[in-house]
Scaffold this motif. Structure first.
Motif, PDB file in Angstrom:
ATOM      1  N   ARG A  69       7.718  -0.128   5.519  1.00 57.49           N
ATOM      2  CA  ARG A  69       6.334  -0.604   5.381  1.00 57.49           C
ATOM      3  C   ARG A  69       5.648   0.081   4.205  1.00 57.49           C
ATOM      4  N   THR A  81      -4.083   3.421  -0.246  1.00 56.61           N
ATOM      5  CA  THR A  81      -4.908   2.938   0.851  1.00 56.61           C
ATOM      6  C   THR A  81      -4.679   3.833   2.070  1.00 56.61           C
ATOM      7  N   LYS A  83      -3.693   2.754   4.851  1.00 56.09           N
ATOM      8  CA  LYS A  83      -2.482   2.286   5.545  1.00 56.09           C
ATOM      9  C   LYS A  83      -1.283   3.145   5.173  1.00 56.09           C
ATOM     10  N   LYS A  86      -1.463   6.338   6.940  1.00 57.28           N
ATOM     11  CA  LYS A  86      -1.093   6.143   8.344  1.00 57.28           C
ATOM     12  C   LYS A  86       0.424   6.126   8.510  1.00 57.28           C
ATOM     13  N   HIS A  87       1.118   5.438   7.613  1.00 55.04           N
ATOM     14  CA  HIS A  87       2.579   5.384   7.671  1.00 55.04           C
ATOM     15  C   HIS A  87       3.195   6.762   7.430  1.00 55.04           C
TER      16      HIS A  87
END
Length: 158
Positions: A69, A81, A83, A86-87
């Motif tokens: 991802r 970002t 995201k 988060k990953h």
């Protein structure tokens, strides 16, 4: 970023994942059966050890999924970002869980008086590699968080 570099990264992660999956499916049960035959006094430990090794596969494949991802975000130039942070956070938690599982496995082997030098060395190697990955991901996460803050500030200026 160049597409061929991303494709090589995807290929490398896929290859490592396939090798680990094949080891979990074919090699681990075979080696467990071999050790059960050669050392029957440790036969009662076969299934706890197999389940422990399979348990370590779960965080590994969760981390691999999040790496893919993250690679997808890099591919579409959306790496700066929240995201991606988060990953990275999930990947670092997976590496910590690998450390904990292998450490608990070493404690189990010590309690059962079954610590073989090769198994201990391999477990310590995996613990060390997971720790290096954890530290690297944490550093990368902090740098990325700073970059995201700077990007958000620049987006707000006219």
């Amino acid at each position: 970023m160049k597409t061929w570099k991303i494709n090589i990264l995807k290929l490398a992660v896929s290859l490592i994942s396939i090798i680990i999956l094949l080891l979990l499916i074919f090699f681990i049960p075979g080696i467990a059966n071999y050790f059960e035959e050669t050392a029957p006094e440790f036969g009662h430990m076969k299934w706890p050890l197999i389940l422990g090794i399979y348990l370590t596969g779960l965080p590994f494949f969760i981390a691999v999924f999040n790496v893919f991802r993250l690679i997808k975000l890099i591919d579409v130039d959306a790496v700066f970002t929240m995201k991606s942070i988060k990953h990275l956070n999930i990947i670092s938690k997976c590496s910590i869980s690998e450390i904990i599982i292998y450490f608990l496995g070493l404690i189990y082997l010590y309690i059962e008086k079954a610590m073989q030098p090769g198994i201990v060395l391999l477990s310590l190697l995996i613990i060390f590699a997971s720790f290096v990955i954890y530290v690297l991901i944490e550093i990368l996460k902090e740098l990325l968080l700073k970059a995201v803050k700077i990007k958000n500030e620049n987006d707000l200026t006219i």
